[in-house]
Design an enzyme around this catalytic site. Structure first.
Site, PDB file in Angstrom:
ATOM      1  N   HIS A 187      -0.447  12.761  -6.168  1.00 58.02           N
ATOM      2  CA  HIS A 187      -0.675  11.435  -5.234  1.00 58.02           C
ATOM      3  C   HIS A 187       0.567  10.728  -4.974  1.00 58.02           C
ATOM      4  O   HIS A 187       0.564   9.461  -4.763  1.00 58.02           O
ATOM      5  CB  HIS A 187      -1.670  10.777  -5.536  1.00 58.02           C
ATOM      6  N   SER A 215      -5.398  12.735   6.901  1.00 58.65           N
ATOM      7  CA  SER A 215      -6.348  12.213   5.766  1.00 58.65           C
ATOM      8  C   SER A 215      -7.714  11.886   6.140  1.00 58.65           C
ATOM      9  O   SER A 215      -8.025  11.722   7.252  1.00 58.65           O
ATOM     10  CB  SER A 215      -5.737  11.087   5.614  1.00 58.65           C
ATOM     11  N   GLY A 255       7.866  12.465  -4.317  1.00 59.32           N
ATOM     12  CA  GLY A 255       9.348  12.093  -4.562  1.00 59.32           C
ATOM     13  C   GLY A 255      10.464  12.914  -3.909  1.00 59.32           C
ATOM     14  O   GLY A 255      11.538  12.550  -4.004  1.00 59.32           O
ATOM     15  N   LYS A 264      -5.887  19.960  -3.832  1.00 62.90           N
ATOM     16  CA  LYS A 264      -4.598  19.068  -3.756  1.00 62.90           C
ATOM     17  C   LYS A 264      -4.816  18.262  -5.089  1.00 62.90           C
ATOM     18  O   LYS A 264      -5.751  17.612  -5.081  1.00 62.90           O
ATOM     19  CB  LYS A 264      -4.517  18.180  -2.645  1.00 62.90           C
ATOM     20  N   TYR A 297     -11.646  13.838   1.143  1.00 62.40           N
ATOM     21  CA  TYR A 297     -12.238  13.256   0.094  1.00 62.40           C
ATOM     22  C   TYR A 297     -13.793  13.381   0.352  1.00 62.40           C
ATOM     23  O   TYR A 297     -14.299  12.951   1.062  1.00 62.40           O
ATOM     24  CB  TYR A 297     -12.039  11.822   0.354  1.00 62.40           C
ATOM     25  N   THR A 331      -8.904  16.966  -1.908  1.00 61.76           N
ATOM     26  CA  THR A 331      -8.055  16.130  -2.949  1.00 61.76           C
ATOM     27  C   THR A 331      -8.843  15.894  -4.340  1.00 61.76           C
ATOM     28  O   THR A 331      -9.932  15.088  -4.069  1.00 61.76           O
ATOM     29  CB  THR A 331      -7.374  14.785  -2.201  1.00 61.76           C
ATOM     30  N   TYR A 345       0.994  -1.352   0.043  1.00 61.80           N
ATOM     31  CA  TYR A 345       0.164   0.161  -0.030  1.00 61.80           C
ATOM     32  C   TYR A 345       0.742   1.350  -0.163  1.00 61.80           C
ATOM     33  O   TYR A 345       0.493   2.348  -0.815  1.00 61.80           O
ATOM     34  CB  TYR A 345      -0.939  -0.165   1.164  1.00 61.80           C
TER      35      TYR A 345
HETATM   36  C1  FMN Z   1       0.430   4.991   1.826  1.00 62.44           C
HETATM   37  C2  FMN Z   1      -0.332   6.443   1.203  1.00 62.44           C
HETATM   38  C3  FMN Z   1      -1.487   7.033   1.499  1.00 62.44           C
HETATM   39  C4  FMN Z   1      -2.066   8.307   1.131  1.00 62.44           C
HETATM   40  N1  FMN Z   1      -3.126   8.422   1.512  1.00 62.44           N
HETATM   41  C5  FMN Z   1      -3.442   9.833   0.996  1.00 62.44           C
HETATM   42  C6  FMN Z   1      -4.735  10.149   1.330  1.00 62.44           C
HETATM   43  O1  FMN Z   1      -5.589   9.801   2.208  1.00 62.44           O
HETATM   44  N2  FMN Z   1      -5.342  11.357   1.039  1.00 62.44           N
HETATM   45  C7  FMN Z   1      -4.432  12.309   0.230  1.00 62.44           C
HETATM   46  O2  FMN Z   1      -4.886  13.415  -0.293  1.00 62.44           O
HETATM   47  N3  FMN Z   1      -3.219  11.601  -0.240  1.00 62.44           N
HETATM   48  C8  FMN Z   1      -3.004  10.585   0.152  1.00 62.44           C
HETATM   49  N4  FMN Z   1      -1.514  10.141  -0.063  1.00 62.44           N
HETATM   50  C9  FMN Z   1      -0.658  11.117  -0.992  1.00 62.44           C
HETATM   51  C10 FMN Z   1       0.260  11.876  -0.231  1.00 62.44           C
HETATM   52  O3  FMN Z   1      -0.712  13.047   0.398  1.00 62.44           O
HETATM   53  C11 FMN Z   1       1.308  12.522  -1.201  1.00 62.44           C
HETATM   54  O4  FMN Z   1       0.569  13.297  -2.177  1.00 62.44           O
HETATM   55  C12 FMN Z   1       2.019  11.643  -1.696  1.00 62.44           C
HETATM   56  O5  FMN Z   1       2.625  10.669  -0.800  1.00 62.44           O
HETATM   57  C13 FMN Z   1       3.547  12.539  -1.915  1.00 62.44           C
HETATM   58  O6  FMN Z   1       4.408  11.651  -2.549  1.00 62.44           O
HETATM   59  P1  FMN Z   1       5.650  11.028  -1.771  1.00 62.44           P
HETATM   60  O7  FMN Z   1       5.006   9.706  -1.002  1.00 62.44           O
HETATM   61  O8  FMN Z   1       6.802  10.490  -3.078  1.00 62.44           O
HETATM   62  O9  FMN Z   1       6.269  11.814  -1.062  1.00 62.44           O
HETATM   63  C14 FMN Z   1      -1.050   8.812   0.187  1.00 62.44           C
HETATM   64  C15 FMN Z   1       0.164   8.705   0.214  1.00 62.44           C
HETATM   65  C16 FMN Z   1       0.561   7.352   0.404  1.00 62.44           C
HETATM   66  C17 FMN Z   1       1.903   6.860   0.017  1.00 62.44           C
END
Ligand code: FMN
Length: 405
Positions: A302, A155, A335, A278, A178, A204, A73
């Site tokens: 994301h 989140s 990243g 976002k 969301y 988002t 995940y």
């Molecule tokens: C395990 C996981 C769960 C995530 N859950 C959400 C979420 O619930 N809502 C959301 O807007 N973004 C979510 N994201 C995206 C993050 O907010 C973010 O945009 C992203 O992780 C940034 O990239 P990086 O992981 O390369 O730093 C999630 C990312 C990951 C890795």
């Protein structure tokens, strides 16, 4: 043989298997184990957060500790991981233009967002279901954010209710939304976070078309635990998330493909919280965001988990910064793993930079201490970078500070 050793042997076997390694997302997993140097193996694991030299040291421990399906995940992007890979590749293509003989004995890394001053521009991005990574979940993240004074975004699908997280953080966090299919459910969610004091709603919008998360599915398949033992509540496929409890019927359904910019006005009509969108990645949408009175833009794909565009967020930043032209803050994620990466984001026009996976690695590895260590490492690396290139404040970082080969 204890369970850890068995699992490590299994992971090593998995990474070495040509059959499995050829299966798309597993290549990323192999990288986790081998890192850049093939002599480095899982046996190099650090045993405390303080030993981590960079965020990747924590990733290795997290890969070992987090259950396989949950690790999938975190790892997953979409399709063959092109967008996720490009988030990193594009950052690595950018170089820094270092200026010399500048007095960098004092640095100013403070940033002001909506009247609140933060000591650094490093933000915690929203990530769902953090109990899947550590039993202390979002509470550990909140305590780490409090200890190091970082902005935390929670989140919608948090495993801990917003009120508890705010208490652990010591001040209200930003809440990522969301939107729900049922408007009454969205209103109830927004009002709950407003009543809890959350000053900002982060809407988002990058998952409305769905996402093709193959790596996650592959890891779920190789996890031999019985997922139903945790992922069931009252006969439903998943336990009800704390923020969904008490919401009107159908609260769990996401607002689908029909959402448009009109939605912003509907949100404005029910709350005076700031609204950030976002998931924007084009100048056209940045202009629309300005026109619709958005308070800030969060440039994001994301973490490569939304669309398979293949486009890095760092490459989307300049056109958005130009369209916004200083009229609102811009946050970017995707990243960012080193202080030099944060610097590059700021140079391309971001007001602040958010991280997702790195702090989840810290959380999975060592709970609160791991998250703290990630924040500490990245802050220190940003300071080193600023001194090394002669930028004394965030205001001195700009397009002139970087180049691309
Ligand atoms: C395990 C996981 C769960 C995530 N859950 C959400 C979420 O619930 N809502 C959301 O807007 N973004 C979510 N994201 C995206 C993050 O907010 C973010 O945009 C992203 O992780 C940034 O990239 P990086 O992981 O390369 O730093 C999630 C990312 C990951 C890795």
């Amino acid at each position: 043989m204890n369970r850890d050793v068995q699992r490590r042997d299994f992971l090593r076997w998995l990474a070495a298997s040509p059959l499995l390694a050829s299966a798309g997302g597993l290549a990323a997993f192999e990288e986790v184990i081998a890192q850049e140097d093939p002599r480095r193996t899982l046996d190099d694991l650090i045993t405390s957060a303080g030993q981590a030299l960079d965020v990747f040291d924590l990733r290795k421990v997290a890969a070992e500790k987090i259950p396989t399906a949950h690790w999938g995940y975190i790892l997953t992007g979409v399709d063959g991981e092109e967008t996720q890979r490009n988030n990193r590749a594009a950052l690595e293509r950018i170089y820094l233009r270092a200026r010399r003989l500048i007095d960098v004995s004092s640095l100013d890394t403070t940033v002001n967002l909506f009247g609140r001053e933060w000591p650094t521009p490093l933000i915690i991005a929203p990530a769902g279901s953090q109990r899947a990574f550590h039993p202390d979940a979002e509470i550990a993240t909140a305590r780490a954010a409090a200890a190091r004074n970082h902005l935390q975004t929670l989140s919608t699908v948090t495993s801990t209710a917003v009120e508890e997280v705010n208490e652990a953080r010591g001040e209200p966090v930003w809440y990522q939304l969301y939107a729900r299919t049922h408007w009454e459910a969205t209103v109830a969610l927004v009002h709950r976070t407003r009543d809890a004091g959350c000053p900002v709603i982060v809407l988002t919008v990058d998952l409305l078309g769905g996402s093709n998360r193959l790596t996650m599915e592959r890891y779920r398949r190789i996890d031999d635990r019985d997922c139903r033992s945790c992922h069931t509540s009252g006969g439903r496929a998943d336990p009800v998330k704390p923020m969904y409890r008490g919401l009107p019927q159908g609260a769990r359904d996401s607002a689908g493909r029909s959402m448009t910019w009109d939605y912003i006005q509907r949100l404005r009509d029910i709350t005076d919280q700031k609204i950030i969108v976002k998931g924007l990645v084009t100048w056209e949408d940045a202009e629309l965001a300005v026109r619709h009175g958005i308070d800030a833009i969060w440039v994001s794909n994301h973490g490569g988990r939304a669309e398979g565009s293949g486009r890095a967020t760092i490459d989307a930043l300049p056109e958005i910064a130009e369209a916004v032209s200083g009229r609102m803050p811009i946050i970017v994620d995707g990243g960012f793993r080193r202080g030099t990466d944060l610097f590059k984001g700021l140079a391309r026009g971001a007001t602040a930079v958010a991280i997702g996976r790195p702090y989840l690695w810290g959380l999975g590895a060592f709970g609160q201490e791991g998250v703290e260590r990630v924040l500490e490492i990245l802050t220190r690396e940003l300071q080193i970078t600023m001194r090394a290139v002669g930028a004394r404040s965030l205001a001195e970082i700009g397009p002139h500070s970087i180049g691309v080969d």
